[in-house]
Design an enzyme around this catalytic site. Sequence first.
Site, PDB file in Angstrom:
ATOM      1  CG  LEU A 270       4.665  -1.787  -8.943  1.00 37.51           C
ATOM      2  CD1 LEU A 270       5.223  -0.905  -7.978  1.00 37.51           C
ATOM      3  CD2 LEU A 270       5.514  -2.533  -9.806  1.00 37.51           C
ATOM      4  N   GLY A 271       0.837  -4.362  -7.616  1.00 34.94           N
ATOM      5  CA  GLY A 271       0.151  -5.422  -6.766  1.00 34.94           C
ATOM      6  C   GLY A 271      -1.065  -4.799  -5.870  1.00 34.94           C
TER       7      GLY A 271
ATOM      8  N   GLY B  69      -3.296  -5.478  -2.213  1.00 32.98           N
ATOM      9  CA  GLY B  69      -3.452  -6.302  -0.992  1.00 32.98           C
ATOM     10  C   GLY B  69      -4.653  -5.984  -0.382  1.00 32.98           C
TER      11      GLY B  69
ATOM     12  CG  PHE C 152      -4.615  -3.158   5.037  1.00 33.53           C
ATOM     13  CD1 PHE C 152      -5.426  -2.403   5.823  1.00 33.53           C
ATOM     14  CD2 PHE C 152      -4.280  -4.287   5.155  1.00 33.53           C
ATOM     15  CE1 PHE C 152      -5.935  -3.046   7.004  1.00 33.53           C
ATOM     16  CE2 PHE C 152      -4.658  -5.007   6.373  1.00 33.53           C
ATOM     17  CZ  PHE C 152      -5.446  -4.218   7.108  1.00 33.53           C
ATOM     18  N   GLY C 153      -5.067  -1.757   0.234  1.00 30.11           N
ATOM     19  CA  GLY C 153      -4.655  -1.004  -0.912  1.00 30.11           C
ATOM     20  C   GLY C 153      -4.062  -1.554  -2.071  1.00 30.11           C
ATOM     21  CD  GLN C 154      -6.167  -0.479  -6.602  1.00 30.34           C
ATOM     22  OE1 GLN C 154      -6.205  -1.059  -7.392  1.00 30.34           O
ATOM     23  NE2 GLN C 154      -7.211   0.368  -6.212  1.00 30.34           N
ATOM     24  CB  VAL C 155       1.409  -0.776  -4.941  1.00 29.76           C
ATOM     25  CG1 VAL C 155       2.840  -0.004  -5.092  1.00 29.76           C
ATOM     26  CG2 VAL C 155       1.166  -1.165  -3.340  1.00 29.76           C
TER      27      VAL C 155
ATOM     28  CE  LYS D  34      -0.481  -0.261   0.907  1.00 27.52           C
ATOM     29  NZ  LYS D  34       0.065  -1.242   1.814  1.00 27.52           N
TER      30      LYS D  34
ATOM     31  CG  ASP E 199       0.458 -10.603   6.414  1.00 29.26           C
ATOM     32  OD1 ASP E 199       0.753 -11.782   6.607  1.00 29.26           O
ATOM     33  OD2 ASP E 199       0.237 -10.016   5.391  1.00 29.26           O
TER      34      ASP E 199
END
Length: 708
Positions: free
Chosen positions: A147-148, A150, A152-155, A180, A272
């Site tokens: 899904l994405g 960032g 602080f991690g990946q989803v 996540k 953010d």
Amino acid sequence: MRDLRSRPRRNRALNNPVPNPITPQPVPHNSEDLLLTVRGRQRRAAEQNRTSNKNSIGVAERNIVTKRGRKVIKTRSPKGNKVYREEEEGIRVFRGGVEEKAMDEYDSGGGRSGDKGPAAEDEGSTAPLPEKVQVGGSPMYKIDRKLGKGGFGQVYVGRRVGATSVNERTGPGAVEVALKFEHRSSKGCNYGPPYEWQVYSALGGSHGVPRVHYKGRQGDYYVMVMDMLGPSLWDVWNNNSHTMSIDMVACIAIEAISILEKMHSKGYVHGDVKPENFLLGPPGTPEEKKLFLVDLGLATRWRDSATGLHVEYDQRPDVFRGTVRYASVHAHLGRTGSRRDDLESLAYTLVFLLRGRLPWQGYQGDNKGFLVCKKKMATSPESLCCFCPQPFRQFVEFVVNLKFDEEPNYAKYISLFDGIVGPNPDIRPINTDGAQKLICQVGHKRGRLTMEEEDDEQPKKKIRMGMPATQWISVYNARRPMKQRFHYNVADVRLSQHIEKGNVDGLYVSSVASCSNLWALIMDAGTGFTAQEHELSPYFLHKEWIMEQWEKNYYISAIAGANNGSSLVVMSKGTQYLQQSYKVSDSFPFKWINKKWREGFYVTAMATAGTRWAIVMSRGTGFSDQVVELDFLYPSEGIHRRWDGGYRITSTAATWDQAALVLSFPRRKPADETQETLRTSAFPSTHVKEKWAKNLYIASICYGRTVS
């Protein structure tokens, strides 16, 4: 440029310079790194370090500064004997961000001490993800599409294995969930579960924040199991030909403000806020029109959990948290995050969704943050919202004028947009139930909000109003009656004459400044100096001459730079300094200053020449702590907060873009702590005499960025 210092004491290891990978490195010198010794030992390596490079080569670092136009401001600390005042003659306010590049520093003695380059950012491990996940008592999930990703991690999408009901869309038993992943070595995991877990534990499930159903560690990864949500506001905007209706954006404003109010009521700020972090509910469900705020990895506490009080104000110009496009100017400047920052970022988000672009988009390069912050500071609410309905401009004006610890009036902000959207909440494009509850709750407590009340509460100090200006900034300290003399608009050829005449009369130079390549001198009888030398040089600064004076036990006591790149350096005997170091940089070198603080040095002089900065730091200053206020405008709010904390301005300098003030906490409390500042378009000759009548004497002076 090399790091110049006097020779190290015996058995002290020399600094080993590490090249900065981001910036070009100067040609290395053949000398050892020397450290300045207190009692005037002869520097055996001084001659080796005199090269043909006559002036210091600069380094860039992130800088940021702010100010608001005002006439006369008086504040009195809780202690009766402290009186602080700030005055202004036609000034403007303006703020910006900070960037950092390679710097070279000089310490008396002649060795080189380069700053270490920044460590490579930890992007975590590339260890493969497991095919299936089961943590914290959760069902088994098979990892599906990504899904994405960032900071602080990946989803990923997780599909429940062996699901008996395909109709469950949300909740612990949902067929599809969001997984996540954060690697145990990533920057968000400080030798333990991600910090974000703590925030979700405190906020998860509250209005507008998705609920975490399970969490735990599997292999090298920490995993959170959350409800699947729908598209982000960025996706909606992007898929709709980069447009969004006024009605839609107004509904987003109403609900986003209520979500932030709920989060702030629990003591957190998001840190953010941007279109990518606002998500709608899953399509085809009752929550598809509901708004959610995700990604809490940068959330911080604005309220101390132990005391219940607002966290303390601070500024660290080398620290930036957030996304450059939407970050508040205070975040760019490295100020402690508070509720105002989330709301300012929301204001930029709303304008972006409505207009499709923000004025500061398009900057590139290493100093992007600096340029973006500078542009934000220079953009008025009227200019930013020139094609937006009036409530958007009003909202921007309210939030950019909030003080650090001021409580936002969320219900008032929501009421600004109520007139734009339709009266029937059921047909609004975004569910605004949470906002309506907030308005009702506040309405019972405070009565109905009216536009007249809003006008009455209009911020009196317009932080972003006014035009940038260059002016004299002078600082005055209470002293026992003494003789002080000033000269201004002094040409190069007259400089020595004024200084020598003052020396004959028992006066020594205490402060110098430059305006339009002419010099200003402050001389007084209260310096405690026993001898003084000065040099007017075409270089900024002239390394070899400074090193020669260091060898004679003279220390830098005042510096100034001119627009043409020349400098005036004053060095004195009889100071209390034990060691000294200086650096010339293309931007304000806060990282170097912070490093020197840890070594026991404090800033004792600053100057600028064009856009370049020179900072002198010394040991044996009589200070126990020191802070920096840096802004693209004059940092009035920060100065007043520091004054209330017992700090006093000890150094000032300004370029065309920024002003920097160093405030120090003295080891010995002065009998009279009164300090005043004054900003004037011309040299404050008349004002100085008025101050003298009150036993207030110039302690520091510079010429550069302010606002009118």
